[in-house]
Design a protein around this motif. Structure first.
Motif, PDB file in Angstrom:
ATOM      1  N   PHE A  80       0.723  -1.129  -0.080  1.00  0.00           N
ATOM      2  CA  PHE A  80       0.084   0.031  -0.044  1.00  0.00           C
ATOM      3  C   PHE A  80       0.879   1.367   0.090  1.00  0.00           C
ATOM      4  O   PHE A  80       0.724   2.289  -0.797  1.00  0.00           O
ATOM      5  CB  PHE A  80      -0.993   0.100   1.236  1.00  0.00           C
ATOM      6  CG  PHE A  80      -1.848   1.169   1.304  1.00  0.00           C
ATOM      7  CD1 PHE A  80      -2.943   1.561   0.386  1.00  0.00           C
ATOM      8  CD2 PHE A  80      -1.556   2.154   2.306  1.00  0.00           C
ATOM      9  CE1 PHE A  80      -4.003   2.381   0.349  1.00  0.00           C
ATOM     10  CE2 PHE A  80      -2.413   3.259   2.369  1.00  0.00           C
ATOM     11  CZ  PHE A  80      -3.526   3.341   1.541  1.00  0.00           C
ATOM     12  N   TYR A  81       1.866   1.332   0.728  1.00  0.00           N
ATOM     13  CA  TYR A  81       2.628   2.655   1.048  1.00  0.00           C
ATOM     14  C   TYR A  81       3.340   2.836   0.009  1.00  0.00           C
ATOM     15  O   TYR A  81       4.002   4.178  -0.271  1.00  0.00           O
ATOM     16  CB  TYR A  81       3.223   2.834   2.553  1.00  0.00           C
ATOM     17  CG  TYR A  81       2.250   2.881   3.792  1.00  0.00           C
ATOM     18  CD1 TYR A  81       1.646   4.021   4.060  1.00  0.00           C
ATOM     19  CD2 TYR A  81       1.557   1.687   4.280  1.00  0.00           C
ATOM     20  CE1 TYR A  81       0.883   3.989   5.015  1.00  0.00           C
ATOM     21  CE2 TYR A  81       0.490   1.829   5.083  1.00  0.00           C
ATOM     22  CZ  TYR A  81       0.092   2.911   5.604  1.00  0.00           C
ATOM     23  OH  TYR A  81      -0.641   3.141   6.542  1.00  0.00           O
ATOM     24  N   GLY A  84       2.959   2.702  -2.892  1.00  0.00           N
ATOM     25  CA  GLY A  84       2.143   3.541  -3.873  1.00  0.00           C
ATOM     26  C   GLY A  84       2.225   2.573  -5.373  1.00  0.00           C
ATOM     27  O   GLY A  84       1.782   3.096  -6.051  1.00  0.00           O
ATOM     28  N   GLY A 124      -1.163   2.432  -6.886  1.00  0.00           N
ATOM     29  CA  GLY A 124      -1.975   3.936  -6.713  1.00  0.00           C
ATOM     30  C   GLY A 124      -2.186   4.103  -5.268  1.00  0.00           C
ATOM     31  O   GLY A 124      -1.363   3.766  -4.372  1.00  0.00           O
ATOM     32  N   SER A 125      -3.507   4.524  -4.993  1.00  0.00           N
ATOM     33  CA  SER A 125      -3.722   4.515  -3.497  1.00  0.00           C
ATOM     34  C   SER A 125      -4.864   3.707  -3.330  1.00  0.00           C
ATOM     35  O   SER A 125      -5.590   3.920  -2.503  1.00  0.00           O
ATOM     36  CB  SER A 125      -4.256   6.094  -3.061  1.00  0.00           C
ATOM     37  OG  SER A 125      -4.932   6.554  -3.741  1.00  0.00           O
ATOM     38  N   SER A 126      -5.209   2.652  -4.091  1.00  0.00           N
ATOM     39  CA  SER A 126      -6.219   1.851  -4.332  1.00  0.00           C
ATOM     40  C   SER A 126      -5.893   1.033  -2.981  1.00  0.00           C
ATOM     41  O   SER A 126      -5.047   0.119  -2.478  1.00  0.00           O
ATOM     42  CB  SER A 126      -6.098   0.967  -5.522  1.00  0.00           C
ATOM     43  OG  SER A 126      -6.803  -0.083  -5.139  1.00  0.00           O
ATOM     44  N   LEU A 127      -7.332   0.806  -2.253  1.00  0.00           N
ATOM     45  CA  LEU A 127      -7.510   0.048  -0.959  1.00  0.00           C
ATOM     46  C   LEU A 127      -7.245  -1.450  -1.420  1.00  0.00           C
ATOM     47  O   LEU A 127      -7.262  -2.173  -0.361  1.00  0.00           O
ATOM     48  CB  LEU A 127      -8.853   0.164  -0.502  1.00  0.00           C
ATOM     49  CG  LEU A 127      -9.234   1.602   0.209  1.00  0.00           C
ATOM     50  CD1 LEU A 127     -10.716   1.580   0.757  1.00  0.00           C
ATOM     51  CD2 LEU A 127      -8.098   1.492   1.416  1.00  0.00           C
ATOM     52  N   LEU A 181      -4.172  -3.207  -0.004  1.00  0.00           N
ATOM     53  CA  LEU A 181      -4.175  -3.812   1.186  1.00  0.00           C
ATOM     54  C   LEU A 181      -4.334  -5.263   1.532  1.00  0.00           C
ATOM     55  O   LEU A 181      -3.657  -6.073   1.993  1.00  0.00           O
ATOM     56  CB  LEU A 181      -5.303  -3.016   2.341  1.00  0.00           C
ATOM     57  CG  LEU A 181      -5.142  -1.582   2.515  1.00  0.00           C
ATOM     58  CD1 LEU A 181      -6.110  -0.943   3.349  1.00  0.00           C
ATOM     59  CD2 LEU A 181      -3.641  -1.302   3.186  1.00  0.00           C
ATOM     60  N   SER A 220       8.480   6.187   4.188  1.00  0.00           N
ATOM     61  CA  SER A 220       7.467   6.730   3.034  1.00  0.00           C
ATOM     62  C   SER A 220       7.858   8.167   2.855  1.00  0.00           C
ATOM     63  O   SER A 220       8.183   9.020   3.825  1.00  0.00           O
ATOM     64  CB  SER A 220       6.194   6.466   3.709  1.00  0.00           C
ATOM     65  OG  SER A 220       5.243   7.332   2.908  1.00  0.00           O
ATOM     66  N   PRO A 221       7.709   8.598   1.519  1.00  0.00           N
ATOM     67  CA  PRO A 221       8.028  10.148   1.272  1.00  0.00           C
ATOM     68  C   PRO A 221       6.912  10.927   1.986  1.00  0.00           C
ATOM     69  O   PRO A 221       6.927  12.172   1.868  1.00  0.00           O
ATOM     70  CB  PRO A 221       7.997  10.309  -0.284  1.00  0.00           C
ATOM     71  CG  PRO A 221       7.124   8.754  -0.645  1.00  0.00           C
ATOM     72  CD  PRO A 221       7.469   7.842   0.416  1.00  0.00           C
ATOM     73  N   ASN A 222       5.579  10.382   2.260  1.00  0.00           N
ATOM     74  CA  ASN A 222       4.298  11.073   2.878  1.00  0.00           C
ATOM     75  C   ASN A 222       4.923  11.174   4.407  1.00  0.00           C
ATOM     76  O   ASN A 222       4.796   9.987   5.110  1.00  0.00           O
ATOM     77  CB  ASN A 222       3.279  10.298   2.730  1.00  0.00           C
ATOM     78  CG  ASN A 222       2.225  11.136   2.887  1.00  0.00           C
ATOM     79  OD1 ASN A 222       2.226  12.003   4.083  1.00  0.00           O
ATOM     80  ND2 ASN A 222       1.216  11.088   2.192  1.00  0.00           N
TER      81      ASN A 222
END
Lengths: 326, 289
Positions: A100-101, A103, A106-109, A112, A162-164
């Motif tokens: 997930f992280y 990417g 994408g940011s698709s659930l 997970l 994570s870059p976020n």
């Protein structure tokens, strides 16, 4: 049978209580009206979009963890086996976090459960390989400890890298678990997978009964060991993987519940499966209700509460197991 | 001849004096300024003349936090390390009081001129911060113009508001809301909104249960621009429950990064919210200025 009925009633009662608890102070009348009446009113949105998915996930994840604990204890003939203790949950969390992280999806659930299933499957296969070579209770638990600490450390590392900058706040969620603010989208991605897992585990019922007489006896009873192993590996990976993908790691439910319920059954491993699932649902729903009541504003992570109940219980089991060995 | 001789030292004295007067402010103006904090970066990049600012913090290039991230590409970046300052040997170091306590203390002990900015989280203090940075780096005139423009634009925005104040919640990652004493709260008020989180007793940036957001039914829910790297926390402000609120406008209404620092650039956030407000509660034709 009577046991299953009373546990079903208990789980359903806690499901209803879970719907009535939350920071928005709705009266029980408003809550029921919100659940069933139409319209875009605040009470209806809170009930349908926030509390209902939470209660459904509490029920389903509790069933997954209780059922997986019961089947693993029966199959491995190890009283300490449980998805959390032997590292299946932590590996599932690591898998979910990696996919997930990064990417990649994408940011698709959907990233997970995809990652979590893979992590859980890998963990079960590693543990089975270890358990097959050396059957001691201790070996499996030690391997599980190693697997969970490694997975926990790597989970923290991936989130830190994570870059976020906000990703590192989510270490707590993945390590301690929570059902906070999950939506129906999470129910949709996890529930079908968990249900398939439950079905596969239920198919192994006869095999784990026969296994209680030993592997050779089981084979002579006409049990196809390879098939049974596949059902259990896939069933645990699916149900624990999907559960962890949406709730983080919630420990000890699969340990505590089968032990509490076993004395009430005829002690055949298969007769424990359904009651353990229902009991797991009741325990997780109760813990999740408590998490919201104890700290109404901030909310506790539900994994903290299950660990508070489960860790002393685990220690007690370890002490008892040692005494029996002596 | 005699007269000339007498006049010469007198003249040269005048020249020296005049020279000294001219040179004095130039000497006082630090030639090499280094900024270690995202918010001092924004002020320094706005005010400094070309070549005066030797480096900015690495966060200045982060689009989600820094309004001047494109301009920051033109400056070398530092990571707030004392070693970097020591090697660069600037005349002036500007930084924030909330970050890098150890670095700041060390630099002061080493004899560097360090100026700290506290960045109180309200709009009223911003013109003062602009003027202070202007005075420190010898750009008083530029600072005075920017500070005055900032003040007058805030007043103009306040004067253009009519009708009932719409309500707003600034809701972010993991269900965090901006309450009383935050820059976002100050911006919402200046743009003519009521910050419901502050009304409900939230102080600072604090967790705000999703259920209470739904129960409060604000007119507007403002969230931050989504990042490229995903997090689960981002799903909270995008929860289907929020989308289901029938009367609520939901979206990222302020420019990315505009609320991260109390600098003149925050006016872009006020402008954006004021524009939103004028579409929600337009002034009647006659009252329009």
């Amino acid at each position: 049978m009577r046991l299953s009925i009373s546990l079903t009633l208990l789980a359903l009662a806690l499901f209803v209580v879970s719907l009535l608890v939350g920071p928005a102070e709705l009266s029980s009348g408003d809550s029921v009206a919100g659940l069933f009446a139409g319209g875009g009113e605040a009470a209806a949105i809170i009930m349908r979009e926030i509390r209902l998915p939470r209660a459904i996930l509490g029920l389903a994840i509790g069933i997954s963890l209780g059922l997986s604990g019961a089947v693993l204890q029966g199959f491995l003939r190890n009283p300490l086996a449980e998805p959390g203790v032997i590292g299946v949950s932590s590996m599932a969390a690591l898998g979910a976090v990696l996919v997930f992280y990064s990417g990649l999806a994408g940011s698709s659930l959907y990233a997970l459960p995809a990652g979590a299933l893979f992590g859980a499957l890998l963990a079960v296969l590693i543990l089975l390989a270890i358990a097959a070579r050396q059957g001691s209770t201790l070996t499996l638990i030690l391997a599980g400890v190693a697997l969970s600490s490694l997975a926990g450390a790597l989970t923290s590392l991936v989130l830190n890298l994570s870059p976020n900058p906000f990703a590192s706040y989510e270490i707590i969620f993945w390590l301690l678990g929570s059902l906070k603010d999950r939506s129906m989208e999470f129910v949709a991605i996890a529930l079908p997978l968990m249900a398939v897992g439950w079905f596969l585990i239920s198919l192994s019922a006869r095999a784990i009964d026969a296994l209680s007489l030993g592997e050779e006896a089981a084979s002579s009873l006409g049990i196809h060991m390879g098939r049974a192993r596949f059902m259990i590996v896939a069933g645990v990976a699916l149900s624990v993987g999907a559960a962890t993908a949406v709730s983080g790691t919630i420990g000890f439910i699969g340990l505590v519940v089968p032990h509490l319920i076993r004395p009430l059954t005829n002690r055949m491993p298969s007769s424990l499966l359904l009651p353990a699932g229902l009991g797991g649902a009741a325990l997780l729903l109760a813990a999740d209700i408590a998490a919201r009541i104890v700290l109404p504003a901030g909310e506790l992570n539900v994994g903290v509460l299950t660990a508070l109940i489960g860790a002393p219980f685990f220690l007690w089991l370890v002490v008892r197991a040692r005494r029996e060995m002596l | 001849m005699l007269k000339r001789r007498k006049r010469l030292p007198c003249l040269s004295g005048l020249v020296l004096l005049a020279g000294a007067l001219l040179v004095a402010p130039v000497l006082a103006m630090p030639k090499r300024v280094m900024s270690l904090n995202l918010c001092t970066d924004q002020l320094a990049m706005t005010l400094a003349e070309p070549g005066q600012l030797v480096s900015v913090s690495f966060l200045a290039r982060e689009p989600s936090l820094s309004m001047l991230h494109e301009k920051a590409q033109g400056y070398p970046v530092n990571h707030g390390l004392a070693e970097e300052v020591f090697l660069e040997n600037p005349d002036l170091v500007v930084t924030g009081t909330y970050s890098l306590h150890n670095t700041t203390a060390l630099l002061k002990r080493l004899g560097f001129h360090v100026e700290e900015f506290s960045f109180a989280q309200t709009l009223e203090t911003i013109p003062g911060e602009i003027r202070r940075m202007g005075a420190l780096i010898g750009q008083e005139k530029k600072a005075e113009t920017i500070a005055n423009d900032f003040d007058s634009e805030l007043k103009a925005i306040a004067a253009r508001q009519c009708g009932k104040h719409p309500t707003m919640i600034a809701y972010d990652q993991n269900g965090i809301a901006s309450g009383r004493g935050t820059l976002a709260d100050s911006v919402m008020q200046a743009a003519g909104f009521v910050n419901l989180a502050a009304e409900m007793g939230i102080v600072g940036v604090a967790p705000f249960p999703l259920e209470q957001v739904i129960a409060a039914q604000p007119d507007v829910i403002n969230m931050s621009t989504p990042q490229t790297a995903p997090t689960l926390g981002e799903y909270v402000p995008r929860h289907p429950a929020i989308a289901a609120l029938p009367q609520t406008r939901v979206g990222a209404f302020v420019p990315e990064g505009s609320l991260s620092c109390g600098t003149p650039l925050v006016i872009k956030a006020v402008r954006a919210l004021a524009a939103l407000r004028s579409t929600m509660a337009p002034c009647p034709e006659s009252a329009a200025p």
